[in-house]
Write an enzyme that holds these catalytic residues in place. Sequence first.
Site, mmCIF file in Angstrom:
data_model
loop_
_atom_site.group_PDB
_atom_site.id
_atom_site.type_symbol
_atom_site.label_atom_id
_atom_site.label_comp_id
_atom_site.label_asym_id
_atom_site.label_seq_id
_atom_site.Cartn_x
_atom_site.Cartn_y
_atom_site.Cartn_z
ATOM 1 N N LYS A 99 0.844 -1.205 0.000
ATOM 2 C CA LYS A 99 0.000 0.000 0.000
ATOM 3 C C LYS A 99 0.877 1.251 0.000
ATOM 4 C CE LYS A 99 -0.352 -0.257 5.038
ATOM 5 N NZ LYS A 99 -1.114 -0.857 6.151
ATOM 6 N N ARG A 114 -10.920 0.021 14.008
ATOM 7 C CA ARG A 114 -10.536 0.843 12.866
ATOM 8 C C ARG A 114 -11.277 0.374 11.622
ATOM 9 N NH1 ARG A 114 -4.418 0.956 10.478
ATOM 10 N NH2 ARG A 114 -5.086 -1.120 9.851
ATOM 11 N N TYR A 155 18.973 28.824 10.196
ATOM 12 C CA TYR A 155 17.851 29.582 10.762
ATOM 13 C C TYR A 155 17.900 29.591 12.288
ATOM 14 C CZ TYR A 155 15.316 29.792 6.295
ATOM 15 O OH TYR A 155 14.918 30.050 5.005
ATOM 16 N N MET A 194 14.125 23.835 4.057
ATOM 17 C CA MET A 194 13.227 23.180 3.101
ATOM 18 C C MET A 194 13.988 22.326 2.097
ATOM 19 S SD MET A 194 10.400 24.863 0.558
ATOM 20 C CE MET A 194 9.511 25.674 1.869
HETATM 21 C C1 LIG Z 1 -0.432 -1.878 6.782
HETATM 22 C C2 LIG Z 1 -1.104 -3.159 7.084
HETATM 23 C C3 LIG Z 1 -0.375 -4.365 7.095
HETATM 24 C C4 LIG Z 1 1.128 -4.394 7.031
HETATM 25 O O1 LIG Z 1 1.610 -3.963 8.289
HETATM 26 P P1 LIG Z 1 3.166 -3.833 8.620
HETATM 27 O O2 LIG Z 1 3.185 -3.407 10.046
HETATM 28 O O3 LIG Z 1 3.692 -2.789 7.708
HETATM 29 O O4 LIG Z 1 3.790 -5.153 8.389
HETATM 30 C C5 LIG Z 1 -1.082 -5.543 7.239
HETATM 31 N N1 LIG Z 1 -2.439 -5.535 7.390
HETATM 32 C C6 LIG Z 1 -3.155 -4.396 7.416
HETATM 33 C C7 LIG Z 1 -4.623 -4.466 7.593
HETATM 34 C C8 LIG Z 1 -2.516 -3.171 7.278
HETATM 35 O O5 LIG Z 1 -3.227 -2.036 7.311
#
Ligand SMILES: *Cc1c(COP(=O)(O)O)cnc(C)c1O
Length: 345
Positions: free
Chosen positions: A33, A128, A242, A291
């Site tokens: 993701k 969640r 800065y 920046m």
């Molecule tokens: C992001 C996520 C993972 C992977 O988690 P990691 O801690 O990066 O290994 C697995 N399952 C769900 C539902 C997630 O949101």
Amino acid sequence: MSTAKLTIDLDALATNWRSLDAKTNCETAAVVKANGYGLDAGRAGKALANAGARNFFVAAAEEGVALRRAVGPGVGISVFSGHMEEDARLLRDFNLTPMLNSVDQMLRHFEALPGHAFGIQLDSGMNRLGMERGEWAAVAEIALGQGPVLIMSHLACADEPDHEMNARQLREFRELTDGIEVPRSLAATGGILLGADYHFDLCRPGIGLYGGAPYAEAMPVVSLDLPVIQVREVMPGETVGYSNTWTAARPSRIATVAAGYADGLIRAMGSGGIAAFAEGKACPIVGRVSMDLITIDITDLQAVPESLSLLNAAQTVDVLADAAGTIGYEILTSLGHRYARAYRG
Ligand SMILES: *Cc1c(COP(=O)(O)O)cnc(C)c1O
């Protein structure tokens, strides 16, 4: 070299997948993701598929489309956010498997795409995503009648092995799913490390693949080299950057390098005691992170280097994260678009 260079080691990524896979007796999928935790989901996906990964997870259908285009038809792609309004065409045309999170999503899916593969996400306590106990009790029979390919849940505290939440969520997940003849998945990276009780039929690591905590044995995947734009000598009592936050205590040589907080090098890390490396020496970052620029005390180097290394085997994303008061996930996904990216492997 005029822009900072981000090198992504796809061989290390594949090695991390294999070594996590070797910790379990179940299938190991891969979470890509957020564009592969910022490193390019397409390239990461291809490298992981070559290493043996057969199933991938993304956050949203659009990410699944991009991944499908990159990796082709041969692997499974599942979507954590499930079946959202307007997703049906993408799910169908790109053969994506939604993890249904609610009765609403379930009804939408069965109506829009009857017969199309789906999984179920259950909420085992994180509050969640996923169906809660009561909701699941009401629709489990209907859902199971349609043949889900996976039932999954997610752990809230898996990066803390001694947290009582882990056992509590494991118990809840078992109570919700024991006796059901559908493959089950509970563990991400942290859950894999909690041991076999958490593995079920499929594990879904993300961060460990990319070299981040809590997978301490991970090979580093990213390295970052910052080119020196200018070098100057400063006298004791002179300040740098800065707000005059750093004052030279000795005659000092200061290198200004080309990257800053607009490139994901969070401003807060400047005061966290991190360094940039050349000649095998740690050169402290001095003054504020700007920046587009960072200033580094290179007084102790033999020569002015062409570039200094900010991310490497010694100073990992987790070291930067600690210095900035965040986590490695956020450092990775913040790495900016201005880097010249090079992929190894
Ligand atoms: C992001 C996520 C993972 C992977 O988690 P990691 O801690 O990066 O290994 C697995 N399952 C769900 C539902 C997630 O949101």
